[in-house]
Design an enzyme around this catalytic site. Structure first.
Site, PDB file in Angstrom:
ATOM      1  N   ARG A 224       3.467  -4.319   8.282  1.00  0.00           N
ATOM      2  CA  ARG A 224       2.534  -4.033   9.365  1.00  0.00           C
ATOM      3  C   ARG A 224       3.208  -4.400  10.682  1.00  0.00           C
ATOM      4  O   ARG A 224       3.897  -5.415  10.783  1.00  0.00           O
ATOM      5  CB  ARG A 224       1.232  -4.827   9.204  1.00  0.00           C
ATOM      6  CG  ARG A 224       0.348  -4.350   8.051  1.00  0.00           C
ATOM      7  CD  ARG A 224      -0.176  -2.943   8.299  1.00  0.00           C
ATOM      8  NE  ARG A 224      -1.097  -2.495   7.255  1.00  0.00           N
ATOM      9  CZ  ARG A 224      -0.744  -1.829   6.171  1.00  0.00           C
ATOM     10  NH1 ARG A 224       0.536  -1.552   5.965  1.00  0.00           N
ATOM     11  NH2 ARG A 224      -1.652  -1.441   5.297  1.00  0.00           N
ATOM     12  N   HIS A 272       5.117   5.528   9.339  1.00  0.00           N
ATOM     13  CA  HIS A 272       4.301   4.793   8.368  1.00  0.00           C
ATOM     14  C   HIS A 272       4.178   5.573   7.049  1.00  0.00           C
ATOM     15  O   HIS A 272       3.086   5.883   6.578  1.00  0.00           O
ATOM     16  CB  HIS A 272       2.908   4.513   8.944  1.00  0.00           C
ATOM     17  CG  HIS A 272       2.240   3.344   8.270  1.00  0.00           C
ATOM     18  ND1 HIS A 272       1.366   2.505   8.936  1.00  0.00           N
ATOM     19  CD2 HIS A 272       2.291   2.873   7.002  1.00  0.00           C
ATOM     20  CE1 HIS A 272       0.919   1.569   8.096  1.00  0.00           C
ATOM     21  NE2 HIS A 272       1.479   1.786   6.913  1.00  0.00           N
TER      22      HIS A 272
END
Length: 309
Positions: A224, A272
């Site tokens: 993250r 991502h």
């Protein structure tokens, strides 16, 4: 009638419903905007639903998070007190390990130097280094981190792992706890960030900790973005304290077009996608947990958003 509601801006409803329908013949599967009776919704399959999403579903009994990370569920006030499970799919772990291995090998084999030489039309030879001479630190030894660490060790790298609590992995030097973190960072020629995002890990890699890394090291973040202080990382990349970075996650996604990271030759950016949920291999796991709830049995792979995992 029992309903499973689906929400995701990234995953295919058609793919998931086609695979789940044969395994859940007594459950209606529909998108959130197609729910006819909110009280019939007992199950939810979702990824990053908007605030207030769960409020209408008063009979909800199970939430399946479409992925491994649950940070998007932290601090919500519309979540009922029900089991929440994550996907624990070997194919997701394999996909993540493949991305990590690619990124580590790219730096271990000095590929950025050859990419630069090609742009300059310059023949440039660098002798390959022995993998055992390259220290790869895996920050986070959960399910995905441990899998990736083992794959790197199989390639012959000197793999070290850090986790909050003690772990033991064959062929990998494991350390744990806050007191071991600085030394771990200082011994990582290539650092792979694989921690979950929790209140404890938010901003963990700040300017001070990034400065502990060996000068010119490489950083790979597949967990993250908020775990790393992004302005401090940008500054370290500009100064050369960190030589290279492969970044799949950011503190803001999508990464704004005017962010300095886009224009840096020593940074590789991906959107991502290091590991995503694969319906073909994960649908059976989703259906199994739904059947468990129907039978009154404990679910598998339960997570607790307040903890972050």
């Amino acid at each position: 009638m029992t309903t499973l509601v689906f929400y995701s801006e990234f995953d295919s409803f058609e793919a998931w419903s086609a695979l789940l329908a044969p395994q859940l013949p007594d459950v209606t599967i529909c998108r959130a905007d197609q729910v006819a009776d909110a009280d019939s919704v007992q199950f939810a399959l979702a990824w990053k639903p908007p605030r207030g999403f769960f409020a209408p579903y008063r009979q909800l009994k199970l939430l399946v998070n479409l992925g491994a990370g649950v940070d998007s569920l932290v601090g919500r006030d519309d979540l009922p007190d029900i089991p929440i499970v994550r996907l624990s799919d070997p194919d997701m772990a394999r996909m993540m390990a493949g991305y990590v291995l690619f990124a580590v090998l790219r730096y271990a084999r000095d590929i950025p130097a050859f990419e630069r030489a090609q742009r300059e039309r310059r023949w440039h030879y660098l002798h390959p280094r022995e993998p055992a001479s390259i220290r790869v630190g895996v920050l986070g030894l959960g399910e995905l981190g441990a899998y990736a660490a083992r794959e790197l060790a199989r390639q012959g790298f000197d793999v070290r792992g850090w986790s909050r609590s003690p772990k033991a992995l064959d062929g990998i030097h494991c350390v744990s706890g806050a007191q071991a973190l600085d030394a771990f960072l200082g011994s990582s020629d290539i650092l792979v960030v694989m921690l979950p995002l929790t209140p404890e890990t938010h901003g963990l890699l700040d300017a001070q900790r990034l400065a502990r890394l060996p000068p010119g090291c490489a950083l790979i973040n597949v967990s993250r973005g908020a775990i790393v202080d992004q302005p401090a990382l940008t500054a370290a990349l500009q100064s050369g304290q960190i030589g290279h970075a492969t970044l799949d996650v950011f503190d803001r996604e999508p990464l704004p077009p005017d962010d300095a990271l886009w224009g840096m030759e020593n940074v590789l950016i991906t959107p991502h996608l290091a590991s995503v949920a694969i319906p073909a291999s994960a649908a059976r796991q989703v259906a199994d947990n739904i059947h468990r709830v129907m039978r009154g049995e404990p679910v598998l792979n339960q997570v607790f958003p307040a903890r972050g995992y």
